[in-house]
Design a protein around this motif. Structure first.
Motif, short mmCIF file in Angstrom:
data_model
loop_
_atom_site.label_atom_id
_atom_site.label_comp_id
_atom_site.label_asym_id
_atom_site.label_seq_id
_atom_site.Cartn_x
_atom_site.Cartn_y
_atom_site.Cartn_z
N TRP A 70 0.83 -1.20 0.00
CA TRP A 70 0.00 0.00 0.00
C TRP A 70 0.87 1.27 0.00
CZ3 TRP A 70 -5.09 -0.04 -0.88
CH2 TRP A 70 -5.79 1.16 -0.75
N SER A 71 1.99 1.17 0.68
CA SER A 71 2.90 2.31 0.71
C SER A 71 4.30 1.82 0.34
CB SER A 71 2.93 2.95 2.09
OG SER A 71 3.90 3.96 2.17
N PRO A 72 5.05 2.57 -0.49
CA PRO A 72 6.43 2.16 -0.81
C PRO A 72 7.26 2.03 0.46
CG PRO A 72 5.70 3.95 -2.23
CD PRO A 72 4.67 3.82 -1.17
N ASN A 73 8.13 1.02 0.48
CA ASN A 73 8.96 0.79 1.66
C ASN A 73 10.07 1.82 1.80
OD1 ASN A 73 7.59 -1.56 2.50
ND2 ASN A 73 8.68 -2.80 1.00
N GLU A 74 10.60 2.27 0.67
CA GLU A 74 11.73 3.20 0.70
C GLU A 74 11.35 4.50 0.00
OE1 GLU A 74 14.46 2.62 2.28
OE2 GLU A 74 14.14 0.50 2.74
N PRO A 75 11.93 5.62 0.46
CA PRO A 75 11.69 6.89 -0.23
C PRO A 75 12.14 6.81 -1.68
CG PRO A 75 12.77 7.24 1.89
CD PRO A 75 12.77 5.77 1.65
N LEU A 108 -9.88 -7.99 7.13
CA LEU A 108 -10.14 -6.67 6.57
C LEU A 108 -9.80 -5.57 7.57
CD1 LEU A 108 -13.47 -7.08 4.56
CD2 LEU A 108 -11.12 -7.13 3.73
N GLY A 109 -9.97 -5.86 8.87
CA GLY A 109 -9.60 -4.89 9.89
C GLY A 109 -8.11 -4.59 9.87
N GLU A 110 -7.29 -5.63 9.66
CA GLU A 110 -5.84 -5.42 9.54
C GLU A 110 -5.51 -4.57 8.31
OE1 GLU A 110 -3.20 -6.30 11.56
OE2 GLU A 110 -4.85 -6.65 12.96
N CYS A 111 -6.24 -4.84 7.21
CA CYS A 111 -6.03 -4.03 6.00
C CYS A 111 -6.40 -2.57 6.27
CB CYS A 111 -6.90 -4.55 4.86
SG CYS A 111 -6.51 -6.22 4.36
N LEU A 112 -7.53 -2.38 6.93
CA LEU A 112 -7.99 -1.02 7.21
C LEU A 112 -6.98 -0.29 8.09
CD1 LEU A 112 -10.28 0.95 6.72
CD2 LEU A 112 -11.45 0.02 8.73
N LYS A 113 -6.40 -1.02 9.04
CA LYS A 113 -5.37 -0.40 9.91
C LYS A 113 -4.19 0.08 9.08
CE LYS A 113 -3.09 -3.03 12.84
NZ LYS A 113 -2.83 -3.84 14.05
N THR A 114 -3.73 -0.74 8.13
CA THR A 114 -2.63 -0.35 7.26
C THR A 114 -2.99 0.88 6.44
OG1 THR A 114 -1.86 -2.64 7.10
CG2 THR A 114 -1.12 -1.12 5.38
N ILE A 115 -4.19 0.87 5.86
CA ILE A 115 -4.61 1.96 4.99
C ILE A 115 -4.74 3.26 5.77
CG2 ILE A 115 -6.45 2.78 3.47
CD1 ILE A 115 -7.02 -0.22 2.83
N ILE A 116 -5.35 3.19 6.95
CA ILE A 116 -5.52 4.39 7.78
C ILE A 116 -4.17 4.93 8.21
CG2 ILE A 116 -6.29 5.16 10.06
CD1 ILE A 116 -8.83 3.51 9.65
N VAL A 118 -1.40 4.82 6.73
CA VAL A 118 -0.69 5.44 5.61
C VAL A 118 -1.45 6.66 5.08
CG1 VAL A 118 0.10 5.09 3.23
CG2 VAL A 118 0.42 3.28 4.93
N ASP A 119 -2.77 6.55 4.92
CA ASP A 119 -3.53 7.54 4.14
C ASP A 119 -4.22 8.63 4.95
OD1 ASP A 119 -2.76 6.16 1.95
OD2 ASP A 119 -4.73 5.32 1.44
N TYR A 120 -4.50 8.38 6.23
CA TYR A 120 -5.24 9.39 6.98
C TYR A 120 -4.29 10.37 7.66
CZ TYR A 120 -8.61 11.70 9.93
OH TYR A 120 -9.40 12.66 10.52
N PRO A 121 -4.56 11.66 7.59
CA PRO A 121 -5.73 12.30 6.96
C PRO A 121 -5.49 12.71 5.50
CG PRO A 121 -4.55 13.90 8.30
CD PRO A 121 -3.81 12.60 8.47
N GLY A 122 -4.23 12.75 5.06
CA GLY A 122 -3.91 13.35 3.77
C GLY A 122 -4.64 12.76 2.59
N GLN A 123 -4.59 11.43 2.43
CA GLN A 123 -5.18 10.78 1.26
C GLN A 123 -6.62 10.33 1.48
OE1 GLN A 123 -3.24 10.78 -1.51
NE2 GLN A 123 -1.77 11.85 -0.19
N TRP A 124 -7.10 10.48 2.71
CA TRP A 124 -8.46 9.97 3.00
C TRP A 124 -9.19 10.96 3.91
CZ3 TRP A 124 -9.35 4.26 4.94
CH2 TRP A 124 -10.64 3.85 4.57
N PRO A 125 -9.35 12.20 3.45
CA PRO A 125 -9.93 13.22 4.32
C PRO A 125 -11.40 12.99 4.66
CG PRO A 125 -9.64 14.05 2.07
CD PRO A 125 -8.97 12.72 2.14
#
Length: 1025
Positions: A70-75, A108-116, A118-125
Motif C-alpha cells: 500500500w505504501s512504498p517501503n523506501e523513499p 479486513l480490519g488489519e487491512c484497514l489499519k494499514t490503509i488508515i 498510511v492515508d489518513y488524513p492526507g489521502q483519506w480526508p
C-alpha cells in the motif's frame, strides 16, 4: 484475470495437491500487480455466493498484499498500486467490513489499519465524515463506525506532540456522539451481548484517546464527569447471569467481563498517569487535583465493593482482580486514599488478598493434569503481569513498605497464627493451602524481614520450625514452596551452620522429587544456596550427581531459570568444571536444539522456548570462560558447537545473535589455533553484516579481530574464499553508505586498524583503498568520536608504511587537508580545559607512532617545517600519554576502581581504558568483555563529552603495537634522523623553542628509563621460564 478465473485460482490454492497449490500461488504472484486485481480480491471477499474457504484465502492474500504494497517501503520507490484501485478499495472496504463474517472481518480490519496508518488524513480526508455520519445511524452502521473509529484512534495511541494533532479533530467531531451512544447503551435494561461489544469498542476508543494525555475535549468538567459516571455505573452494575459461560476459560473472554476489564483499565490509567499531583506538570496539576478530589475515592470504594464478592466465593476474572489490586496498591502511599482504605484494611488483607496468595483448586488441577504448564505459568513474566496472586503479593509488600508501622506486626501475627494452627492440627485437618500462602508471604517479605527487628533475629528459627519440615511433606506444593522460601533466605547469617547444610541438602534432594514442580523450584533455590555457600566442599563431592539430575530436568522442561543455576555452578567452581565441560556443552547444545525446535513457528518474542534457548547459549559462554586457561578443551568442544554457530549466524539466529557471537568470540580467541571449520563462519558473519546485522557490528568486530590477529597467515594467504577482499567489500560498503549513521560505522575503522597493525608489510595493495574510503567518510562525518577513529586509521597506516601512506595521501590530493585536521583535533580542548579528542591511552599511543613514523622520511617527502610541527605535536602527545599511564597505574594500585584499565582525560568519566603496553591485572568477569580484555583490539564502548556524544572506550587491547614503547620508538627515530642527516637534525633542534627542548629532554630521560625497565622485565621473564 477476471473474477471467475481469480476464484478458480484461489480454490486451487486450497488444493491438497502440492503441485496445484504451487501453480495457483505462482499465478497469484504473477497477476498481483495487474490493474483491478486488488479490487477483484475484495469483491470475492464480500460476495456471499463464493465458498467461505475461498473468501478466506482471498482475504489473507488481500491483507498481505496491502501490508506489503500500500505504501512504498523506501523513499523514492515507485508506487505499485494505481490511485484508482486504492480509491476504489477505500470507498468499498468501509461498507463491507461489518457485513462479512468475523473470520474475514479480522483480515479486513488489519487491512484497514494499514490503509488508515498510511492515508489518513492526507489521502483519506472524508474518512472522518463517514464515521461521523454513521455514528448518527442505527445498529449496523453504528457498529461499523465504532469499529473503524477504534482503528483510527489506535493510530494515535502512542503518538505525542505534533503527531497527535489529527486526533483532536477526530475527538471534536465524534466524541459528542460517542458519549450519547455510550449513555444510551448503559441505560438499556437487561442488555443483550451485542451491547457489550459496542460498549467495549467505545471503551477501547476512549483508552487510545487518553493513553498519553487527556485531550482538551475531555478536560471540561461536565464532559469528563459524564464519562466517569458512566464508567462507574458500568462497574457497579452486576454482570448479566443469563448467557454467561460456565467454563472459566470461556467466561473470562465473555463480552461483559471484557467490558469490566476495559473499564477498570481506563480508570486505572486516569488515576496512575493523570491523577497524581506530585508527578504532574504545572499545566496538568489542576486536572490531577480535580480527579483526586472528585473521583479517586469513589473509584476506590467501588473497587473495594467489587473485590468483596471474593469473600463469598463469587467469580471475578483474574485480570480484573489484578487491575483492581493495582489501583489499591497505588493508593497506599497517598494519605487521603489510605485513610479511605483503613476502615476495611483488615478485611481486605486477611479475607481477600491473603486467600489469593494461597494454593487453590485451579492450581491443584493444573499441578495434577499438566505439571509442565504449572511450571511454565509459575516462571512466566507475562503471566505475572496478569496474575491475581502476583498483585496480592505486591499489595502486601507495598503495604508493609509504605505503611509498615502496625501493619507488618499485624500481618506477621496473622502468619504465625496460621503456622500455629497448622502445627496443632491433625494430618487430615491441617490447613495445607493456607500454609502454602503463609510461606509465599514470608518469602515475598524476605527483604523487609531481613532488615527489621525483632524478625531479623528470628529468621533462622522460623526456617527450622516452619519451613524445613515441609521438605518432607506428603503434599507436593508444600515441598515446592519450602524449597522456594529456603532459597529466598539462603543469604542470611546462619548461627548454626548445620541449618544451612540441612537446607542445602534438602534442596539438592528436591532435584530427585517425583513431582516436576518440586524439582524445578529446587533447582531455582539451589542457585542461591550455591552462591551463598562459603565452603564449596559441601557441594564439590556431589557435583557429578547434581549435574546429572540437572540435565535430566533440562530434558523435561524449558526454563531459563534452570540455566541461571547452571551458570552459577560454573561461576563458582571455575576451572574445576573442566572434567565436565565437554559433557555440559553437549547437554546444553542438545537442550538448545530442543528449545529451538519447540519455539519455531511461535512469533512471540517472550516464548519460553526462545528464552531458554538464549539461556543455554549464555551458559555455554560461561563454561567456555571457566575453562579459558585450558585451550585443549576448546578443540574437543568445537564439533559440538559448530553446527549451532553455523545455523545461528544466519537470519534464523536473529533472536540469539548476540549470544552466538559471544561463543564465536571465545572459540576464536581461546582455542590454540583457529580451525578451517571455524574459518567457515567468516562468510556467514559477513553476509549477515551486509544484509541485516548492522546493529550487531560491535559484536561481530570481536571475532573478526580474533581471526585477523590470531590467524594472520590464513587471512593473508587464503584466496578461496578471499578474506581480504571480503573484508574490503563489507567495510567499503558500510563506510560509503550515507544511510548508515556514525554510531553504526565506528567498528569499521577499528577493523582497518586491526589489518594495518597485524599485517605490517603484507597488505601494501590495500593502503590506498582503505585510505580513500577513510578520507571520504572523514569529510562527511559529524561525530567527533568517529573522526578520531578515522584519523587513527591514517596514523596506523603511517606506522605501517610512512612513505607509501604519505605518497598515497599526496596522490589523492588530501595530505595537507588530513594533517591539518589532525593537528587541529590534537589542539582542541573542552570547556574544562581537557583535551577534546584522542582521549584513550590507545588513541594517544597510535597518534604518537603514526606521527613519529613520518619523521624518518627524507626531506624530499617531508620539509623541515612539517618535520618541526610533527615533532612538537608528538612531544606534547607523549607527555599527555605519560601522565595518563601514571594516573591509571596509581588508580589501579590504590584500587580506586574495579576495572583493569586507564581513565580518560575527563575527571568525570568512569569507563576503563587499557594501555596496550601494560600487562593488565585480573581478568574481567564479564563474558564478552573478557574476550576483549584478553584478545580483541577493540570492544564496545561509550563515554560522553560535553555535548553528550558517545565516544568509544576499549576495555583492553592486545595487538602487535603492545610491544612498542612510544618513548623508545620516538628517541630511536630521532637518533636515526640525526645519523642519516645531521644537518636536517640540527635544523629541527633549532626550530624548537626552549619549552619544546625541555619536553624533548624529559622524553629522552623517560625513554632511557623505559629501556632499562624493559630490559629488567625481559631478564625476569627469562629467569621464570
Amino acid at each position: 484475470m477476471d473474477l471467475p478465473s481469480l476464484a478458480v485460482v484461489l480454490q486451487a490454492a486450497l488444493s491438497h495437491n502440492p503441485e496445484e497449490r504451487k501453480t495457483a500461488e505462482e499465478s497469484l504472484n504473477q497477476f498481483q500487480y495487474s490493474p483491478q486485481h486488488l479490487v477483484r480480491l475484495l469483491q470475492i471477499i464480500v460476495n456471499g455466493n463464493f465458498d467461505l474457504a475461498v473468501r478466506q484465502v482471498a482475504s489473507i492474500h488481500f491483507k498481505n498484499f496491502v501490508a506489503k504494497n500500500w505504501s512504498p517501503n523506501e523513499p523514492g520507490e515507485p508506487q505499485k498500486l494505481s490511485e484508482s484501485d486504492k480509491e476504489m478499495v477505500r470507498e468499498n472496504i468501509l461498507t463491507f467490513i461489518i457485513q462479512v463474517p468475523p473470520l474475514l472481518r479480522a483480515q479486513l480490519g488489519e487491512c484497514l489499519k494499514t490503509i488508515i496508518n498510511v492515508d489518513y488524513p492526507g489521502q483519506w480526508p472524508n474518512l472522518l465524515h463517514w464515521i461521523k455520519c454513521n455514528l448518527q445511524m442505527q445498529d449496523q452502521q453504528v457498529y461499523s463506525a465504532l469499529y473503524v473509529l477504534r482503528i483510527l484512534s489506535r493510530k494515535y495511541e502512542f503518538k505525542s506532540d505534533d503527531e497527535r494533532t489529527p486526533l483532536y479533530s477526530v475527538l471534536e467531531e465524534t466524541f459528542p456522539y460517542l458519549l450519547n451512544i455510550f449513555n444510551g447503551l448503559v441505560q438499556i435494561g437487561d442488555p443483550p451481548l451485542e451491547v457489550a461489544e459496542l460498549i467495549r469498542l467505545i471503551c477501547k476508543i476512549f483508552w487510545s484517546s487518553i493513553y498519553l494525555e487527556i485531550p482538551k475535549q475531555l478536560v471540561e468538567p461536565n464532559i469528563f464527569n459524564a464519562w466517569v459516571i458512566l464508567f462507574l455505573n458500568l462497574l457497579e452494575r452486576g454482570v448479566p447471569v443469563e448467557g454467561q459461560p460456565s467454563d472459566p476459560e470461556h467466561k473470562k473472554s465473555w463480552g461483559w467481563w471484557k467490558v469490566k476489564k476495559w473499564t477498570v483499565h481506563i480508570l486505572n490509567r486516569l488515576y496512575t498517569r493523570f491523577g497524581d499531583i506530585k508527578v504532574q506538570k504545572l499545566e496538568n496539576k489542576a486536572f490531577a487535583q480535580m480527579f483526586q478530589k472528585n473521583y479517586a475515592g469513589k473509584i476506590l470504594m467501588c473497587y473495594l465493593h467489587i473485590l468483596n464478592v471474593l469473600r463469598t466465593g463469587e467469580y471475578l476474572p483474574d485480570r480484573v482482580i489484578n487491575l483492581l489490586l493495582q489501583y489499591l496498591n497505588c493508593s497506599i502511599s497517598r494519605n487521603s486514599m489510605y485513610q479511605l482504605l483503613l476502615p476495611q484494611l483488615d478485611i481486605l488483607v486477611f479475607e481477600i488478598v491473603f486467600p489469593l496468595m494461597c494454593f487453590n483448586d485451579n492450581d491443584q488441577a493444573l499441578w495434577n493434569e499438566d505439571p509442565h504448564e504449572y511450571v511454565r505459568k509459575g516462571y512466566d513474566i507475562i503471566e505475572d503481569l496478569y496474575s491475581p496472586r502476583t498483585a496480592a503479593m505486591d499489595f502486601v509488600s507495598e503495604l508493609v513498605r509504605k505503611r509498615g508501622k502496625g501493619n507488618l506486626q499485624k500481618f506477621i501475627q496473622f502468619i504465625v497464627e496460621i503456622f500455629r494452627r497448622y502445627d496443632e492440627s491433625s494430618i487430615e485437618l491441617k490447613p495445607y493451602r493456607q500454609k502454602d500462602g503463609a510461606l509465599l508471604a514470608i518469602g515475598s517479605l524476605c527483604d523487609r524481614l531481613k532488615q527489621t527487628e525483632p524478625y531479623k533475629s528470628e529468621l533462622e528459627h522460623m526456617l527450622v520450625q516452619h519451613v524445613f519440615p515441609e521438605f518432607d511433606s506428603h503434599v507436593g506444593h508444600l515441598r515446592a514452596k519450602a524449597a522456594w522460601v529456603a532459597g529466598q533466605y539462603a543469604y542470611i547469617n546462619f548461627s548454626d551452620k548445620n541449618n544451612f547444610r540441612r537446607a542445602l541438602h534438602s534442596v539438592i534432594a528436591g532435584l530427585r522429587d517425583p513431582e516436576l514442580p518440586v524439582r524445578v523450584d529446587s533447582v531455582f533455590a539451589l542457585r542461591f544456596f550455591i552462591d551463598a555457600c562459603k565452603d564449596l566442599n559441601e557441594i564439590r563431592s556431589m557435583l557429578p550427581q547434581l549435574l546429572d539430575e540437572f540435565f535430566k530436568l533440562m530434558n523435561e522442561v524449558e526454563n531459563e531459570d534452570l540455566v541461571f543455576t547452571l551458570e552459577t555452578i560454573v561461576d563458582k567452581f571455575g576451572e574445576e568444571m573442566a572434567p565436565y565441560a565437554i559433557g555440559l556443552c553437549q547437554n546444553l547444545a542438545a537442550a538448545f536444539w530442543r528449545c529451538m525446535d519447540n519455539s519455531e513457528g511461535d512469533d512471540e518474542s517472550d516464548n519460553p522456548g526462545a528464552l531458554a534457548a538464549a539461556g543455554c547459549l549464555r551458559a555455554i559462554s560461561t563454561i567456555l570462560e571457566s575453562v579459558s586457561r585450558l585451550p585443549h578443551l576448546f578443540i574437543q568442544i568445537e564439533p559440538t558447537l559448530l553446527p549451532i554457530m553455523k545455523r545461528m549466524l544466519t537470519i534464523d539466529g536473529q533472536e540469539v545473535f548476540e549470544e552466538i557471537l559471544e561463543i564465536v568470540s571465545y572459540m576464536t580467541f581461546f582455542s590454540p589455533t583457529i580451525s578451517l571449520e571455524m574459518w567457515s563462519l567468516w562468510p556467514l558473519m559477513m553476509k549477515a553484516l551486509g544484509d541485516w546485522a548492522i546493529d550487531f557490528f560491535d559484536n561481530i568486530l570481536v571475532p573478526l579481530d580474533n581471526y585477523i590477529s590470531r590467524s594472520t597467515t590464513h587471512f593473508l594467504t587464503c584466496k578461496d574464499p578471499d578474506y581480504q577482499q571480503s573484508l574490503w567489500n563489507t567495510l567499503s560498503t558500510i563506510m560509503s553508505d550515507r544511510n548508515i549513521d556514525d554510531a553504526d560505522t565506528k567498528p569499521a575503522p577499528k577493523l582497518i586498524e586491526v589489518v594495518f597493525q597485524n599485517c605490517k608489510g603484507q597488505v601494501n595493495q590495500w593502503v590506498e583503498p582503505y585510505i580513500r574510503i577513510t578520507v571520504d567518510r572523514l569529510r562527511r562525518t559529524e561525530k567527533p568520536y568517529l573522526k578520531c577513529l578515522l584519523i587513527l586509521v591514517i596514523a596506523d597506516a603511517l606506522y605501517y608504511n610512512p612513505s607509501l601512506t604519505l605518497a598515497t595521501l599526496q596522490r589523492l590530493g588530501v595530505a595537507t587537508e588530513v594533517l591539518s585536521l589532525w593537528f587541529q583535533m590534537l589542539q582542541q580542548v573542552k570547556r574544562n580545559g581537557k583535551r577534546a579528542n584522542f582521549r584513550r591511552e590507545h588513541d594517544k599511543k597510535v597518534c604518537c607512532l603514526g606521527l613519529t613514523s613520518l619523521m624518518i622520511l627524507p626531506a624530499a617527502q617531508l620539509p623541515v617545517e612539517a618535520l618541526s610541527r610533527i615533532c612538537r605535536a608528538t612531544l606534547e602527545l607523549l607527555v599527555l600519554y605519560k601522565d595518563q599511564v601514571a594516573e591509571s597505574k596509581n588508580e589501579t594500585d590504590s584500587n580506586d576502581d574495579n576495572m583493569d584499565g586507564s581513565q580518560t582525560d575527563d575527571d568525570n568519566e568512569d569507563e576503563s581504558l587499557i594501555d596496550g603496553t601494560d600487562d593488565g591485572g585480573e581478568e574481567d568477569d564479564a563474558k564478552i568483555q573478557k574476550v576483549a580484555t584478553q584478545g580483541s583490539v577493540f570492544q564496545r564502548d561509550d563515554f560522553d563529552d560535553d555535548s553528550d556524544e558517545d565516544y568509544s572506550e576499549d576495555e583492553d587491547m592486545q595487538s602487535p603495537i603492545d610491544e612498542v614503547d612510544p618513548f623508545i620508538f620516538f628517541m630511536e627515530t630521532v637518533q636515526a634522523v640525526r645519523a642519516s642527516d645531521p644537518a636536517r637534525f640540527q635544523n629541527l633542534m633549532q626550530s624548537l623553542d626552549i619549552n619544546y627542548q625541555s619536553l624533548a629532554t624529559s622524553v629522552a630521560q623517560h625513554a632511557g628509563q623505559r629501556k632499562l625497565e624493559r630490559e629488567k622485565e625481559k631478564l625476569e621473564k627469562a629467569a621464570l621460564s
